[in-house]
Design a protein around this motif. Structure first.
Motif, PDB file in Angstrom:
ATOM      1  N   TYR A 106       0.644  -1.365  -0.001  1.00 30.12           N
ATOM      2  CA  TYR A 106      -0.066   0.098  -0.110  1.00 30.12           C
ATOM      3  C   TYR A 106       0.867   1.204   0.026  1.00 30.12           C
ATOM      4  CZ  TYR A 106      -3.454   3.582   1.839  1.00 30.12           C
ATOM      5  OH  TYR A 106      -3.993   4.608   1.980  1.00 30.12           O
ATOM      6  N   LEU A 107       0.550   2.161  -0.920  1.00 30.68           N
ATOM      7  CA  LEU A 107       1.399   3.391  -0.862  1.00 30.68           C
ATOM      8  C   LEU A 107       0.537   4.611  -0.734  1.00 30.68           C
ATOM      9  CD1 LEU A 107       3.730   5.123  -1.798  1.00 30.68           C
ATOM     10  CD2 LEU A 107       3.108   4.559  -4.151  1.00 30.68           C
ATOM     11  N   HIS A 108      -0.648   4.737  -1.235  1.00 29.55           N
ATOM     12  CA  HIS A 108      -1.312   5.849  -1.321  1.00 29.55           C
ATOM     13  C   HIS A 108      -2.075   6.235   0.183  1.00 29.55           C
ATOM     14  CE1 HIS A 108      -0.957   5.700  -5.575  1.00 29.55           C
ATOM     15  NE2 HIS A 108      -1.176   4.546  -5.390  1.00 29.55           N
ATOM     16  N   GLY A 109      -1.997   7.710   0.510  1.00 32.44           N
ATOM     17  CA  GLY A 109      -2.439   7.943   1.518  1.00 32.44           C
ATOM     18  C   GLY A 109      -3.665   8.496   1.800  1.00 32.44           C
ATOM     19  N   ALA A 110      -4.109   9.137   2.878  1.00 34.29           N
ATOM     20  CA  ALA A 110      -5.191   9.777   2.952  1.00 34.29           C
ATOM     21  C   ALA A 110      -5.391  10.986   2.116  1.00 34.29           C
ATOM     22  CB  ALA A 110      -5.716  10.325   4.292  1.00 34.29           C
ATOM     23  N   HIS A 111      -4.237  11.666   1.699  1.00 32.90           N
ATOM     24  CA  HIS A 111      -4.208  12.944   1.065  1.00 32.90           C
ATOM     25  C   HIS A 111      -4.405  12.575  -0.610  1.00 32.90           C
ATOM     26  CE1 HIS A 111      -3.247  15.305   4.381  1.00 32.90           C
ATOM     27  NE2 HIS A 111      -2.453  14.198   4.647  1.00 32.90           N
ATOM     28  N   GLY A 112      -4.421  11.478  -0.932  1.00 30.26           N
ATOM     29  CA  GLY A 112      -4.496  10.978  -2.292  1.00 30.26           C
ATOM     30  C   GLY A 112      -3.007  10.525  -2.906  1.00 30.26           C
ATOM     31  N   SER A 117       5.135  15.860   3.312  1.00 32.00           N
ATOM     32  CA  SER A 117       5.732  16.734   4.363  1.00 32.00           C
ATOM     33  C   SER A 117       5.216  16.257   5.687  1.00 32.00           C
ATOM     34  CB  SER A 117       5.248  18.017   4.325  1.00 32.00           C
ATOM     35  OG  SER A 117       3.908  18.441   4.422  1.00 32.00           O
ATOM     36  N   LEU A 118       5.974  16.746   6.814  1.00 33.19           N
ATOM     37  CA  LEU A 118       5.573  16.429   8.112  1.00 33.19           C
ATOM     38  C   LEU A 118       4.005  16.850   8.469  1.00 33.19           C
ATOM     39  CD1 LEU A 118       8.688  16.978  10.224  1.00 33.19           C
ATOM     40  CD2 LEU A 118       7.694  14.904   9.766  1.00 33.19           C
ATOM     41  N   ALA A 119       3.613  17.866   7.922  1.00 36.95           N
ATOM     42  CA  ALA A 119       2.287  18.490   8.049  1.00 36.95           C
ATOM     43  C   ALA A 119       1.131  17.492   7.498  1.00 36.95           C
ATOM     44  CB  ALA A 119       2.360  19.780   7.198  1.00 36.95           C
ATOM     45  N   GLU A 120       1.565  16.842   6.719  1.00 35.68           N
ATOM     46  CA  GLU A 120       0.736  15.938   6.116  1.00 35.68           C
ATOM     47  C   GLU A 120       0.349  14.680   7.000  1.00 35.68           C
ATOM     48  OE1 GLU A 120       1.132  15.094   1.922  1.00 35.68           O
ATOM     49  OE2 GLU A 120       1.014  17.290   1.484  1.00 35.68           O
ATOM     50  N   LEU A 121       1.239  14.488   7.801  1.00 31.53           N
ATOM     51  CA  LEU A 121       1.036  13.083   8.505  1.00 31.53           C
ATOM     52  C   LEU A 121      -0.224  13.051   9.335  1.00 31.53           C
ATOM     53  CD1 LEU A 121       4.749  12.370  10.324  1.00 31.53           C
ATOM     54  CD2 LEU A 121       3.924  11.845   7.977  1.00 31.53           C
ATOM     55  N   LEU A 122      -0.938  11.603   9.159  1.00 27.94           N
ATOM     56  CA  LEU A 122      -1.883  11.266   9.786  1.00 27.94           C
ATOM     57  C   LEU A 122      -1.706  10.127  10.758  1.00 27.94           C
ATOM     58  CD1 LEU A 122      -4.678  11.976   7.388  1.00 27.94           C
ATOM     59  CD2 LEU A 122      -4.294  13.349   9.421  1.00 27.94           C
ATOM     60  N   ALA A 123      -1.960  10.096  12.029  1.00 26.15           N
ATOM     61  CA  ALA A 123      -1.491   8.922  12.974  1.00 26.15           C
ATOM     62  C   ALA A 123      -2.334   7.530  12.251  1.00 26.15           C
ATOM     63  CB  ALA A 123      -1.967   9.026  14.256  1.00 26.15           C
ATOM     64  N   ALA A 124      -3.572   7.847  11.980  1.00 24.62           N
ATOM     65  CA  ALA A 124      -4.333   6.555  11.486  1.00 24.62           C
ATOM     66  C   ALA A 124      -4.117   5.996  10.056  1.00 24.62           C
ATOM     67  CB  ALA A 124      -5.878   7.079  11.329  1.00 24.62           C
ATOM     68  N   ASP A 125      -3.455   6.867   9.450  1.00 19.52           N
ATOM     69  CA  ASP A 125      -2.904   6.338   7.933  1.00 19.52           C
ATOM     70  C   ASP A 125      -1.432   5.642   8.124  1.00 19.52           C
ATOM     71  OD1 ASP A 125      -3.949   6.479   5.361  1.00 19.52           O
ATOM     72  OD2 ASP A 125      -2.259   7.902   4.756  1.00 19.52           O
ATOM     73  N   LEU A 171      15.868  12.008  -1.324  1.00 19.78           N
ATOM     74  CA  LEU A 171      14.627  13.011  -1.674  1.00 19.78           C
ATOM     75  C   LEU A 171      13.637  13.011  -0.507  1.00 19.78           C
ATOM     76  CD1 LEU A 171      13.752  11.497  -5.053  1.00 19.78           C
ATOM     77  CD2 LEU A 171      14.878  13.678  -4.500  1.00 19.78           C
ATOM     78  N   GLY A 172      13.634  12.356   0.449  1.00 20.07           N
ATOM     79  CA  GLY A 172      12.547  12.657   1.569  1.00 20.07           C
ATOM     80  C   GLY A 172      11.122  12.397   1.287  1.00 20.07           C
ATOM     81  N   GLY A 173      10.263  12.742   2.037  1.00 18.41           N
ATOM     82  CA  GLY A 173       8.889  12.475   1.748  1.00 18.41           C
ATOM     83  C   GLY A 173       8.465  11.008   1.733  1.00 18.41           C
ATOM     84  N   TRP A 174       7.284  10.762   1.370  1.00 17.35           N
ATOM     85  CA  TRP A 174       6.811   9.524   1.405  1.00 17.35           C
ATOM     86  C   TRP A 174       6.889   8.568   2.746  1.00 17.35           C
ATOM     87  CZ3 TRP A 174       6.792   6.478  -3.669  1.00 17.35           C
ATOM     88  CH2 TRP A 174       6.455   7.278  -4.794  1.00 17.35           C
ATOM     89  N   TYR A 175       6.627   9.666   3.851  1.00 13.65           N
ATOM     90  CA  TYR A 175       7.043   9.005   5.187  1.00 13.65           C
ATOM     91  C   TYR A 175       6.438   7.734   5.656  1.00 13.65           C
ATOM     92  CZ  TYR A 175       8.533  13.598   6.737  1.00 13.65           C
ATOM     93  OH  TYR A 175       9.419  14.538   6.821  1.00 13.65           O
ATOM     94  N   GLY A 176       5.040   7.499   5.318  1.00 15.50           N
ATOM     95  CA  GLY A 176       4.563   6.089   5.667  1.00 15.50           C
ATOM     96  C   GLY A 176       4.958   5.071   5.020  1.00 15.50           C
ATOM     97  N   TYR A 177       5.020   5.088   3.711  1.00 17.74           N
ATOM     98  CA  TYR A 177       5.829   3.971   2.924  1.00 17.74           C
ATOM     99  C   TYR A 177       7.188   3.887   3.026  1.00 17.74           C
ATOM    100  CZ  TYR A 177       5.963   1.263  -1.535  1.00 17.74           C
ATOM    101  OH  TYR A 177       6.421   0.384  -2.283  1.00 17.74           O
ATOM    102  N   ARG A 178       8.015   4.951   3.183  1.00 17.93           N
ATOM    103  CA  ARG A 178       9.428   4.610   3.539  1.00 17.93           C
ATOM    104  C   ARG A 178       9.577   4.080   4.915  1.00 17.93           C
ATOM    105  NH1 ARG A 178      13.064   7.253   0.375  1.00 17.93           N
ATOM    106  NH2 ARG A 178      12.566   9.455  -0.718  1.00 17.93           N
TER     107      ARG A 178
END
Ligand SMILES: NC(=O)c1ccc[n+]([C@@H]2O[C@H](COP(=O)([O-])OP(=O)(O)OC[C@H]3O[C@@H](n4cnc5c(N)ncnc54)[C@H](OP(=O)(O)O)[C@@H]3O)[C@@H](O)[C@H]2O)c1
Length: 263
Positions: A106-112, A117-125, A171-178
């Motif tokens: 799974y890759l796609h998060g709640a933001h589509g 960025s850290l600002a987009e992190l959602l604990a449930a996701d 490159l950073g980003g993709w927190y949950g997937y990484r």
């Protein structure tokens, strides 16, 4: 293992003197994510492989195939109860598992899309992606241990991702997937150490399949210089890597050519 497509310098670095012959996949194979892009292409390869006698195809929805050697079992990696009942169903159906392949993910998060960025992190996701990419597959491996223990030289392969490499993260980003793929990689390495004590020469590896055109990757492939490979080509390359791994390779993080990736 033969390192496919490695330069002679890279091969020398590998410090492996043993060149093993390919060992075809055979017997009973458990395939997670059998209805996904790469998973369905792997299922197709397994159906055409005469050495493989039975495929237990695990997926949330029924996997349609007319091959009688394929048995679909429902599995939702986000639900521990589903993993437990899938494990029990596997034990009812088979006594031995020769190969376990995890092609779910799974890759796609709640933001589509994955978080930029850290600002987009959602604990449930984060919990969701972690359960599909890391904790769920490892729980299924745990359920399959008695069946793998009865096989001769069993193989376990988890599809990971190069972006799960901590060393390679530029490159950073993709927190949950990484984070979830890094967690999976640690689980693979730790399981390989645990299973080293078995006498039946098991191998447990994490493999980056390479950028492949599927539902998971499609939104990110347009800007790439090199076109992604098809799922059929990817499945062929993965089977080739799997055919070349043995107990000496257990605990490695490989790319689709069988070369080591940095953790
Ligand atoms: N494609 C690439 O370029 C690429 C690159 C690097 C690594 N990978 C890795 O390769 C693997 C396969 O990717 P893919 O490209 O084939 O992606 P995909 O087409 O999206 O397939 C992923 C599969 O995982 C299943 N899945 C999702 N959530 C699940 C859950 N809760 N329980 C059980 N199964 C679930 C999906 O089921 P649904 O059909 O219900 O969605 C789907 O069948 C993944 O681990 C991915 O991270 C892919």
């Amino acid at each position: 293992m033969v390192a496919l497509g490695l330069s002679s310098t890279e091969e020398a670095k590998r410090d492996k003197s043993k060149i093993s012959l390919p060992r075809p996949l055979s017997g009973t194979v458990v395939l997670l994510g059998a209805g996904g892009g790469i998973g369905a292409a792997l299922l197709d390869q397994l159906c055409r492989n005469g050495h493989v006698k039975q495929v237990l195809a695990l997926h949330p929805r029924e996997v349609s195939t007319c091959d009688p050697k394929v048995v679909w079992l429902p599995l939702d990696l986000t639900a521990p109860a589903s993993i437990a009942s899938c494990g029990a169903a596997l034990k009812e159906r088979v006594a031995v598992v020769d190969t376990l392949i995890c092609a779910s993910g799974y890759l796609h998060g709640a933001h589509g899309g994955p978080e930029k960025s850290l600002a987009e992190l959602l604990a449930a996701d984060l919990v969701h992606v972690m359960s599909i990419n890391a904790t769920g597959p490892l729980q299924l491996l745990s359920a399959c241990l008695p069946l793998l223990k009865r096989a001769s030289a069993p193989r376990v392969c988890f599809l990971s991702a190069q972006v799960g490499s901590i060393t390679d993260n530029r490159l950073g980003g993709w927190y949950g997937y990484r984070m979830s793929k890094a967690a999976l990689n640690m689980g693979v390495k730790t399981a390989a150490i645990e299973l080293e004590r078995w006498r039946n020469e098991p191998s447990v590896v994490a493999v980056h399949p390479g950028t492949t055109l599927s539902a998971l990757s499609r939104p990110f492939t347009k800007r790439r210089k090199l076109p992604p490979v098809s799922v059929a080509e990817c499945a062929e390359r993965l089977v080739s890597v799997l055919e070349h791994i043995g107990a000496d390779d257990s605990g490695r993080f490989l790319n689709y050519q069988g070369a080591d990736l940095p953790w």
